[in-house]
Design a protein around this motif. Structure first.
Motif, PDB file in Angstrom:
ATOM      1  N   TRP A 695      32.131  39.079  -9.584  1.00 27.27           N
ATOM      2  CA  TRP A 695      31.748  39.442  -8.208  1.00 27.27           C
ATOM      3  C   TRP A 695      31.869  40.955  -8.006  1.00 27.27           C
ATOM      4  CZ3 TRP A 695      30.230  36.307  -3.996  1.00 27.27           C
ATOM      5  CH2 TRP A 695      30.177  36.945  -2.757  1.00 27.27           C
ATOM      6  N   GLU A 699      28.769  43.063  -6.739  1.00 25.79           N
ATOM      7  CA  GLU A 699      28.829  43.651  -5.397  1.00 25.79           C
ATOM      8  C   GLU A 699      28.702  45.163  -5.427  1.00 25.79           C
ATOM      9  OE1 GLU A 699      31.532  42.822  -1.450  1.00 25.79           O
ATOM     10  OE2 GLU A 699      32.555  43.025  -3.372  1.00 25.79           O
ATOM     11  N   SER A 719      36.230  37.507  -0.568  1.00 25.26           N
ATOM     12  CA  SER A 719      34.831  37.112  -0.347  1.00 25.26           C
ATOM     13  C   SER A 719      34.533  35.770  -1.005  1.00 25.26           C
ATOM     14  CB  SER A 719      33.886  38.192  -0.905  1.00 25.26           C
ATOM     15  OG  SER A 719      34.033  39.399  -0.204  1.00 25.26           O
ATOM     16  N   LYS A 722      36.094  32.969   1.054  1.00 26.02           N
ATOM     17  CA  LYS A 722      35.295  32.606   2.230  1.00 26.02           C
ATOM     18  C   LYS A 722      34.084  31.770   1.821  1.00 26.02           C
ATOM     19  CE  LYS A 722      36.623  36.700   4.895  1.00 26.02           C
ATOM     20  NZ  LYS A 722      36.169  38.031   5.381  1.00 26.02           N
ATOM     21  N   LEU A 723      33.440  32.172   0.742  1.00 28.21           N
ATOM     22  CA  LEU A 723      32.297  31.410   0.243  1.00 28.21           C
ATOM     23  C   LEU A 723      32.746  30.012  -0.166  1.00 28.21           C
ATOM     24  CD1 LEU A 723      29.401  31.088  -0.845  1.00 28.21           C
ATOM     25  CD2 LEU A 723      30.171  32.188  -2.968  1.00 28.21           C
ATOM     26  N   SER A 726      33.083  27.749   2.815  1.00 27.37           N
ATOM     27  CA  SER A 726      31.787  27.312   3.343  1.00 27.37           C
ATOM     28  C   SER A 726      31.201  26.210   2.470  1.00 27.37           C
ATOM     29  CB  SER A 726      30.817  28.497   3.415  1.00 27.37           C
ATOM     30  OG  SER A 726      31.276  29.449   4.350  1.00 27.37           O
ATOM     31  N   ILE A 780      24.279  39.593  -2.988  1.00 24.83           N
ATOM     32  CA  ILE A 780      25.521  39.280  -2.275  1.00 24.83           C
ATOM     33  C   ILE A 780      25.391  39.578  -0.787  1.00 24.83           C
ATOM     34  CG2 ILE A 780      27.895  40.114  -1.963  1.00 24.83           C
ATOM     35  CD1 ILE A 780      28.231  40.035  -4.953  1.00 24.83           C
ATOM     36  N   ARG A 781      24.723  40.671  -0.435  1.00 25.32           N
ATOM     37  CA  ARG A 781      24.542  40.990   0.994  1.00 25.32           C
ATOM     38  C   ARG A 781      23.699  39.924   1.688  1.00 25.32           C
ATOM     39  NH1 ARG A 781      23.983  46.025  -1.396  1.00 25.32           N
ATOM     40  NH2 ARG A 781      21.715  46.061  -1.201  1.00 25.32           N
ATOM     41  N   GLN A 784      25.909  36.710   1.956  1.00 25.80           N
ATOM     42  CA  GLN A 784      26.945  36.788   2.987  1.00 25.80           C
ATOM     43  C   GLN A 784      26.353  36.735   4.380  1.00 25.80           C
ATOM     44  OE1 GLN A 784      29.013  40.347   1.538  1.00 25.80           O
ATOM     45  NE2 GLN A 784      30.728  39.073   0.898  1.00 25.80           N
ATOM     46  N   ILE A 787      25.386  33.063   4.990  1.00 28.97           N
ATOM     47  CA  ILE A 787      26.568  32.216   5.203  1.00 28.97           C
ATOM     48  C   ILE A 787      27.186  32.479   6.570  1.00 28.97           C
ATOM     49  CG2 ILE A 787      28.947  31.802   4.465  1.00 28.97           C
ATOM     50  CD1 ILE A 787      27.144  30.510   2.535  1.00 28.97           C
ATOM     51  N   SER A 788      27.421  33.751   6.895  1.00 26.31           N
ATOM     52  CA  SER A 788      28.158  34.062   8.121  1.00 26.31           C
ATOM     53  C   SER A 788      27.294  33.930   9.370  1.00 26.31           C
ATOM     54  CB  SER A 788      28.744  35.475   8.045  1.00 26.31           C
ATOM     55  OG  SER A 788      27.715  36.437   7.956  1.00 26.31           O
TER      56      SER A 788
END
Length: 1010
Positions: A695, A699, A719, A722-723, A726, A780-781, A784, A787-788
């Protein structure tokens, strides 16, 4: 029906299967709404988020709620994490994956040619950055159905390995074969350690089928390239200046140099008295005793001086020193700075153009009776010094060019140890040129009256890349490649190559321009021998296609050790001598030089890539390879095949400390990738595992310097955590769901679920594009944000009530699970190239596929064009715009405690909202679910009898359909009132007739055994 006309968008929506469906609802434990920006979620009020009291009505129905259930762990740390990653590698066949994909049928191949790392130590974070970047792209290409060609390799020859292998022994008393044996053993041990590290990082390859530059087959392929280049006249032997490392006692190529910007030299201003005035300068009184003034940072080269060079189109002046009346010749524009240096006034006596200096002859300052000419040269600059350049052809590349043009002698006064030879005279013989030799030359200048000024000069100077000691330029008889004749072809080939980032192309071209020739011979034992024989008497080399072909065949069968093992009769058999029209074998001796390791690795395209088209889709290496492997590969390929060996180049930066410093043991800022994965025994570094390392690579902005340290690693771990949560939510809500039998047809799904599939399709296309651009950071951006913003803040919070409280097998819940299964699958696959361990772990827990199947053997994201529906986006986003207005009118309050009246004049927006709620009023429509209110009333205008306490607000939503053919700026009004309904003890929505009484939806579920 409230519609007053039938519009195109309504017809479209009708074709979807417009209907009234149960829905709505809210997250079980608290009310969550939507922020003022599109699809964002906020918590307008906690409402009754307290846990249920034992014995309460709320507790009574707890077991009827379908909460998420999964065995997928929320968190993995320490040894459990490490064990799980290794278990995943084993269970999911990481070791066999490369071979599996090579055997399957594929329409296209993706070839990433591995630049060989140097086999001289343990794996470091630079290796991690490079290998993981490559693996991310390879895994992506494999997932989307291409057959990946990736063969890891190692650069096994060269001085650094030789020096480390010998350690304190040195070469004293050891034969070439003994040195080679020790070097090979050292390289093999380093390869084993590096290979184990690369496998632990999850790099996909067949680790039993790698390439090594010391393999006989590789060496034979390399000699074939050498032979073809020699046959074209591109390889030649010559006596000319090269970078020479006294500390290594060998010639070096430009790529083997490091420039030390803090190097300190003893620079001098010295005079060369004019013995003969240039004929074009008027012989005026006062110009009899003029001295040419030169400046050099390498005074030790002055004894080898053969000329003084000037710039023909510049202006020069004769000036008189006010403090001594000495007459000096120098460039006019350098006069002011020199006067300041000398601390005296310089009066101009005469001024001339450079071309007028032709024919001038100077006296040598340290060798009596020697005279040297003044010559024009293009390399003279005015940035520093005097505009007149002391020229020693034996010790400078530009100086050598002048010597070649004007037939000057090239006399070498320096031996292989960097000491003056007897040719320099008794005062200098055996002195080290960089230390006591420099001291003595400066003393000699001072004694002869030629020293005008000495100063300390801090400047960039070339050092041996391995010994970290200064190099010198000295002439030597070496083998060279004529790169000057290849440059134009190489530049033309580069025009067809894609370079990422594009800015690196300029650096590549600049370094190519700087290289007029390439010295490919090294005076060492550990390398591929240059297959040349020398005549014992004349010294003439014997090398042709017959001799080289024979040696290549021997190398392929026996390895290059046979150059020393076999008698010369075996290396030069009669049939080869006959074809070469050479004399008897007894007239020849074998050469001692080996090939430059950049030629070793630069020929890898010929040894490793498939013969049908030995051209890789990509080369991926650090920016140091712009002057190294990228260039040597390009030059050898263009020389042999007139094309580049790569279609694209990806150039990444270096790994540096968190402060941006270069890593070094002395600074104590070295980050060991093994410690990153496994942690330290003392607990000062936690065990992050391989996926955190991957990662970090993904990233990072890899096109610049890549920082690594606790902050970056902790951020990566957080990170992933958090993933993971989810993904766990998705898995938990798919417990028992089988998409093969229970999935809902997309046209029958709730609009918000269809909308999420539409977003998932957009997401998958963006992700695919980012991977294709080598931009894992963008992956990754995008991940994220999805997801968020789209999932956690918007979708998850909106559908939790339907998931938890609707009947298990209801259309609404199955519709939601259908979307969740596609989202889980899409997100897991999208992150798999970066986090293969986590992706496979999720896949092991995911429903709907054969348990023996692995993610990486089942393909890329499976999005469908069916998910792209006209009007769908506007329907859901129009509702979200209205919801934003609603939430803004009750800041900090719980949306579920309010009834909402939405008034829209007949038109497109009304039709879109009506597709989400056909009835004028509802507590469980799709529109209610999106609004997260207790009840929604949909009408064409606000009623006249609104309560005076109702909160009113207004807004507009722009509808843009069919590429702008249908556009409508639609106004709406909303009225908000506290609901009169009570909270349901099961679903906690305000839809019950009285306290502790179930709402109608929950009554139905419970009465049917829910």
């Amino acid at each position: 029906m409230l519609l007053t006309r039938v519009s195109p968008v309504y017809q479209t929506l009708a074709r979807w299967g417009r209907r009234s469906q149960p829905g709505g609802g809210l997250f079980l434990s608290r009310a969550v709404g939507c922020s003022s920006s599109r699809r964002h979620g906020v918590s307008p009020g906690e409402g009754s988020a307290q846990p249920a009291e034992p014995g309460s009505a709320q507790a009574m129905y707890r077991d009827t709620v379908l909460l998420p259930r999964t065995e997928f762990p929320m968190k993995l740390t320490g040894q459990k994490l490490l064990d799980r990653e290794l278990q995943i590698q084993q269970e999911c066949g990481f070791a066999e994956l490369y071979s599996w994909q090579r055997e399957r049928k594929a329409k296209k191949e993706f070839c990433l040619h591995d630049g060989p790392p140097y086999a001289n130590g343990d794996a470091h974070v630079g290796h991690a950055l490079n290998k993981i970047l490559k693996d991310i792209r390879n895994r992506f290409e494999m997932l989307r159905g291409r057959q990946v060609h990736y063969i890891p390799g190692w650069d096994c020859h060269g001085l650094p390995i030789e020096l480390k292998a010998l350690g304190e022994l040195g070469t004293s008393g050891l034969s070439p074969l003994e040195i080679r044996q020790k070097a090979r053993e050292f390289a093999e041990r380093a390869i084993a350690r590096q290979k184990a590290a690369f496998q632990r990082w999850g790099v996909m390859a067949d680790w039993e089928q790698c390439y090594y530059t010391f393999d006989g087959a590789y060496e034979a392929a390399q000699l074939k390239v050498f032979q073809e280049m020699h046959g074209k006249g591109l390889v030649y032997q010559d006596y000319k200046p090269v970078f020479w490392s006294p500390s290594s006692r060998t010639a070096l190529a430009e790529a083997e140099l490091e420039y030390n910007s803090e190097h300190v030299s003893r620079a001098v201003y010295a005079t060369f008295p004019l013995a003969t005035l240039p004929p074009k300068i008027p012989s005026e009184e006062g110009l009899e005793n003029v001295s040419v003034l030169v400046w050099t940072t390498q005074p030790w080269t002055i004894p080898a001086n053969q000329a003084v060079c000037y710039m023909p189109n510049a202006q020069y002046s004769v000036v008189k020193r006010a403090d001594s009346s000495q007459l000096l010749l120098l460039a006019t524009e350098r006069t002011a700075s020199l006067a300041a240096l000398l601390g005296t006034e310089l009066q101009t006596v005469g001024t001339f153009t450079g071309s007028q200096l032709e024919g001038g002859i100077c006296k040598h300052p340290t060798i009596p009776d020697k005279q040297v000419p003044m010559l024009p040269a293009s390399h003279v600059t005015m940035g520093k010094g005097t505009g007149l350049v002391h020229t020693a052809p034996a010790h400078g590349m530009d100086d050598y060019s002048v010597a070649s043009q004007f037939k000057l002698p090239v006399e070498c006064m320096v031996d292989e140890d960097g000491r003056f030879t007897e040719l320099a005279g008794p005062k200098l013989q055996n002195l080290s040129v960089m230390t006591e030799g420099t001291d003595t030359v400066i003393s000699m200048l001072n004694e002869s009256g030629a020293l005008v000024l000495e100063e300390q000069c801090v400047h960039s100077y070339p050092y041996d890349w391995r010994t970290k000691q200064p190099v010198v330029i000295r002439p030597s008889k070496q083998w060279f490649i004529n790169t000057a004749s290849l440059k134009d072809k190489a530049k033309e080939a580069l025009q067809k190559v894609r370079v990422l980032p594009e800015s690196a192309r300029g650096s590549l071209l600049t370094m190519l321009d700087r290289r007029t020739y390439w010295c490919i011979s090294r005076q060492r034992s550990w390398g591929v021998p240059i297959p040349v024989f020398y005549h014992k008497e004349s010294g003439e080399p014997l090398i042709n296609k017959y001799t080289v072909s024979h040696i290549a065949k021997l190398f392929k069968e026996k390895g290059s050790d046979c150059w020393w093992e076999l008698p010369i009769e075996a290396l030069l058999p009669p049939e080869v001598l006959k074809k070469s029209k050479a004399g008897p074998v007894s007239d020849y001796v074998r050469g001692d030089d080996v090939l430059d390791i950049w030629f070793d690795s630069g020929a890898s395209w010929a040894a490793v890539l498939e013969e049908s088209d030995p051209r890789a889709d990509a080369y991926v290496e650090g920016k140091d390879q712009l002057g190294g492997w990228f260039q040597s590969s390009l030059l050898t390929s263009v020389a042999v095949r007139n094309k580049a060996p790569y279609k694209s180049l990806m150039v990444h930066g270096f790994a540096v400390s968190e402060k941006g410093e270069k890593m070094s043991k002395s600074l104590g800022n070295v980050v060991d990738p093994d410690e990153v994965i496994n942690g330290k025994e003392d607990g000062s570094v936690p065990a992050y595992g391989a996926d955190v390392l991957r990662w970090w690579v993904a990233e990072s902005n890899v096109f610049s310097e890549v920082q690594i340290g606790p902050s970056a690693l902790n951020s990566a771990r957080d990170s992933i955590s958090k993933l993971r949560n989810s993904l766990r939510f998705l898995l938990g809500n798919l417990q028992g769901f089988d998409q093969r039998t229970q999935a809902v047809d997309p046209q029958q799904m709730y609009y918000i679920d269809q909308y999420m599939l539409h977003l998932l399709r957009e997401y998958s296309m963006k992700i695919t594009d980012a991977y294709s651009e080598f931009d894992a950071g963008r992956v990754i951006r995008i991940l994220q944000a999805f997801i968020s913003r789209d999932l956690s803040s918007f979708y998850f919070s909106t559908i939790k009530d339907r998931l938890y409280c609707s009947p298990e097998d209801s259309l609404g819940r199955r519709s939601c699970q259908t979307a969740l299964e596609e989202i889980l699958d899409g997100v897991t696959r999208s992150v798999a190239p970066i986090l293969p361990h986590l992706a496979e772990e999720v896949y092991l827990h995911a429903p709907g596929h054969n348990k023996a199947e692995t993610l990486f053997r089942s393909g890329w994201i499976k999005s469908s064009s069916v998910w792209r529906r006209p009007g769908l986006e506007e329907a859901v986003e129009g509702a979200c715009a209205i919801r934003d207005s609603f939430l803004s009118s009750i800041p900090g309050k719980n949306a579920t405690q309010y009834d909402l009246t939405i008034a829209i004049e007949p038109g497109l927006l009304f039709e879109l909202m009506e597709s989400l709620q056909e009835e004028p009023t509802s507590t469980d429509s799709q529109l209610v679910e999106l609004m997260m209110a207790a009840r929604v009333n949909l009408t064409s205008k606000l009623p006249r009898d609104l309560h005076p306490d109702a909160l009113l607000s207004h807004g507009t939503f722009l509808i843009n359909l069919e590429g702008g053919v249908i556009r409508e700026d639609s106004p709406y009004s909303i009225a908000v009132m506290p609901t009169s309904a009570a909270r349901c003890p099961r679903c906690r929505r305000y839809t019950s007739e009285s306290t502790d009484c179930l709402c109608p939806r929950c009554q139905t579920v419970v009465s049917h055994g829910g």
